[in-house]
Scaffold this active site. Structure first.
Site, PDB file in Angstrom:
ATOM      1  N   THR A   1       0.844  -1.194   0.000  1.00 16.38           N
ATOM      2  CA  THR A   1       0.000   0.000   0.000  1.00 16.38           C
ATOM      3  C   THR A   1       0.875   1.239   0.000  1.00 16.38           C
ATOM      4  O   THR A   1       1.954   1.270   0.599  1.00 16.38           O
ATOM      5  CB  THR A   1      -0.939   0.025   1.221  1.00 16.38           C
ATOM      6  OG1 THR A   1      -0.177   0.246   2.416  1.00 16.38           O
ATOM      7  CG2 THR A   1      -1.713  -1.287   1.337  1.00 16.38           C
TER       8      THR A   1
ATOM      9  N   ASP B   1      -3.804   6.080   2.341  1.00 19.20           N
ATOM     10  CA  ASP B   1      -3.333   7.153   3.209  1.00 19.20           C
ATOM     11  C   ASP B   1      -3.677   6.710   4.627  1.00 19.20           C
ATOM     12  O   ASP B   1      -4.854   6.662   4.993  1.00 19.20           O
ATOM     13  CB  ASP B   1      -4.034   8.462   2.847  1.00 19.20           C
ATOM     14  CG  ASP B   1      -3.673   9.607   3.776  1.00 19.20           C
ATOM     15  OD1 ASP B   1      -2.951   9.375   4.774  1.00 19.20           O
ATOM     16  OD2 ASP B   1      -4.131  10.741   3.527  1.00 19.20           O
TER      17      ASP B   1
ATOM     18  N   ASN C   1       4.875   0.374   8.208  1.00 19.99           N
ATOM     19  CA  ASN C   1       6.103   1.052   7.825  1.00 19.99           C
ATOM     20  C   ASN C   1       5.899   2.510   7.419  1.00 19.99           C
ATOM     21  O   ASN C   1       6.845   3.285   7.435  1.00 19.99           O
ATOM     22  CB  ASN C   1       6.764   0.292   6.667  1.00 19.99           C
ATOM     23  CG  ASN C   1       7.925   1.039   6.068  1.00 19.99           C
ATOM     24  OD1 ASN C   1       8.989   1.160   6.667  1.00 19.99           O
ATOM     25  ND2 ASN C   1       7.717   1.572   4.863  1.00 19.99           N
TER      26      ASN C   1
ATOM     27  N   SER D   1       9.508   1.158  14.076  1.00 20.97           N
ATOM     28  CA  SER D   1       9.712   2.348  14.902  1.00 20.97           C
ATOM     29  C   SER D   1      11.085   2.891  14.541  1.00 20.97           C
ATOM     30  O   SER D   1      11.400   3.048  13.364  1.00 20.97           O
ATOM     31  CB  SER D   1       9.594   1.983  16.385  1.00 20.97           C
ATOM     32  OG  SER D   1       9.808   3.105  17.218  1.00 20.97           O
TER      33      SER D   1
ATOM     34  N   TYR E   1       8.627  13.680  16.152  1.00 18.36           N
ATOM     35  CA  TYR E   1       8.888  12.323  15.673  1.00 18.36           C
ATOM     36  C   TYR E   1       9.009  11.379  16.867  1.00 18.36           C
ATOM     37  O   TYR E   1       8.421  10.286  16.879  1.00 18.36           O
ATOM     38  CB  TYR E   1      10.169  12.325  14.843  1.00 18.36           C
ATOM     39  CG  TYR E   1      10.512  10.997  14.219  1.00 18.36           C
ATOM     40  CD1 TYR E   1       9.825  10.518  13.101  1.00 18.36           C
ATOM     41  CD2 TYR E   1      11.541  10.210  14.727  1.00 18.36           C
ATOM     42  CE1 TYR E   1      10.149   9.310  12.519  1.00 18.36           C
ATOM     43  CE2 TYR E   1      11.880   9.008  14.146  1.00 18.36           C
ATOM     44  CZ  TYR E   1      11.178   8.554  13.054  1.00 18.36           C
ATOM     45  OH  TYR E   1      11.503   7.348  12.475  1.00 18.36           O
TER      46      TYR E   1
ATOM     47  N   LYS F   1       6.817   8.030  17.962  1.00 17.41           N
ATOM     48  CA  LYS F   1       7.457   6.722  18.074  1.00 17.41           C
ATOM     49  C   LYS F   1       7.399   6.173  19.498  1.00 17.41           C
ATOM     50  O   LYS F   1       7.170   4.973  19.696  1.00 17.41           O
ATOM     51  CB  LYS F   1       8.909   6.792  17.590  1.00 17.41           C
ATOM     52  CG  LYS F   1       9.041   7.041  16.090  1.00 17.41           C
ATOM     53  CD  LYS F   1       8.348   5.962  15.262  1.00 17.41           C
ATOM     54  CE  LYS F   1       8.599   6.127  13.775  1.00 17.41           C
ATOM     55  NZ  LYS F   1       7.907   5.093  12.956  1.00 17.41           N
TER      56      LYS F   1
ATOM     57  N   THR G   1      18.055   5.920   3.606  1.00 16.94           N
ATOM     58  CA  THR G   1      16.922   5.407   2.834  1.00 16.94           C
ATOM     59  C   THR G   1      16.234   6.494   2.018  1.00 16.94           C
ATOM     60  O   THR G   1      15.290   6.213   1.296  1.00 16.94           O
ATOM     61  CB  THR G   1      15.873   4.796   3.771  1.00 16.94           C
ATOM     62  OG1 THR G   1      15.391   5.833   4.654  1.00 16.94           O
ATOM     63  CG2 THR G   1      16.452   3.666   4.593  1.00 16.94           C
TER      64      THR G   1
END
Length: 281
Positions: A32, A56, A83, A134, A148, A152, A183
């Site tokens: 997705t 979403d 993710n 996480s 952030y 988390k 990444t």
């Protein structure tokens, strides 16, 4: 053994790498993302082993619909990978209200809703594993990442509770905590106008380290993805799995400091207990 996976946030980063590697090894993937056409190249190679849907994760109704459709289309799903993520790189005052809401809605509430939508299906089939992505930032903190971290740390507390509740149902849950990894996630971090009051302190130091490349990205994303795949096949599956030398070091240091501070205030903690329940010395 071939497995079927449901993975959110597959357009780039860990999600894309995980999808690619799973398909190559012969697994099926329900992938997705906001733009399903971004995986057209993988579908051309792997055909109907790749199922895609626009998602979403901040849209609760859409989460339920897509999860239901994935289970209906693929039958049993062995692993659900949360993710999808969003990051805000700004000090506590610099971030806008909209940015704060977006990071909480995506990383915390979005993950919560995916888990809630998947659990009825996992219960019905009597097995499954949830991998919650996480970060080291779910156990330790760095300046300029307050929101952030809020998301988390929040999802880790939620997942730790859920893991205990679902274990008797034959469903497992592991929190994966990668360290700093190249990444492309850092390039997508939302930013805000810099306030000089914060730029002169730790927030500014962290910002400059990221900008000049001295904030180290020491981990291999391919190895992290492989570790996640290998994890599912293990018998001794942990609740939390730090991945990366920085993740291991920084989380361990944070836990040690918190435990030392915790023990240092034992006398005060016990002093407020009602006399009828005073602990034995």
């Amino acid at each position: 053994m071939a497995r079927t996976w449901f993975v959110t946030g597959t357009s780039s980063g860990f999600g894309r790498l995980l999808t690619e590697r799973l398909l190559v090894r012969g697994d099926r993937v329900a992938a997705t993302l906001r733009r399903p056409e971004a995986l057209d190249d993988l579908r051309a190679v792997h055909g109907d082993r790749l199922w895609t849907a626009r998602l979403d994760v901040t849209d609760t109704g859409e989460v339920r619909r897509v999860v239901d459709e994935a289970f209906a289309a693929l039958g049993a799903i062995d692993v659900v990978v949360n993710n999808a993520g969003y990051g805000v790189f700004a000090s506590v005052e610099e971030a806008s209200d909209e940015q704060v809401r977006q990071v909480i809605d995506t990383n915390l509430l979005g993950s919560v809703h995916v888990i809630r939508a998947a659990l009825p299906h996992l219960r019905a089939q009597g097995h499954g594993r949830i991998l919650q992505v996480s970060s080291a930032g779910g156990q330790t903190t760095y300046p300029n990442f307050a929101y952030y971290h809020a998301s988390k740390w929040g999802i880790e507390g939620f997942c730790e509770t859920v893991a205990r509740e679902i274990a008797p149902l034959g469903i497992g849950l592991t929190i994966v905590e990668p360290g700093a990894t190249p990444t492309g996630f850092g390039d997508a971090l939302a930013t805000a106008p810099v306030m000089p009051e914060y730029d002169r302190g730790p927030a500014g130091d962290t910002r400059r380290a990221v900008e000049d490349g001295t904030f180290p990205l020491v981990n291999d994303p391919e190895k992290i993805v492989q570790a996640m795949i290998d994890l599912v096949g293990r018998r001794d599956v942990p609740l939390r799995l730090p991945l990366g030398s920085d993740a291991y070091r920084d989380v361990r240091a944070s836990l040690a400091a918190r435990l030392a501070e915790h023990d240092a205030h034992r006398e005060i903690a016990l002093s407020v207990v009602h006399d009828d329940h005073a602990p034995a010395e």
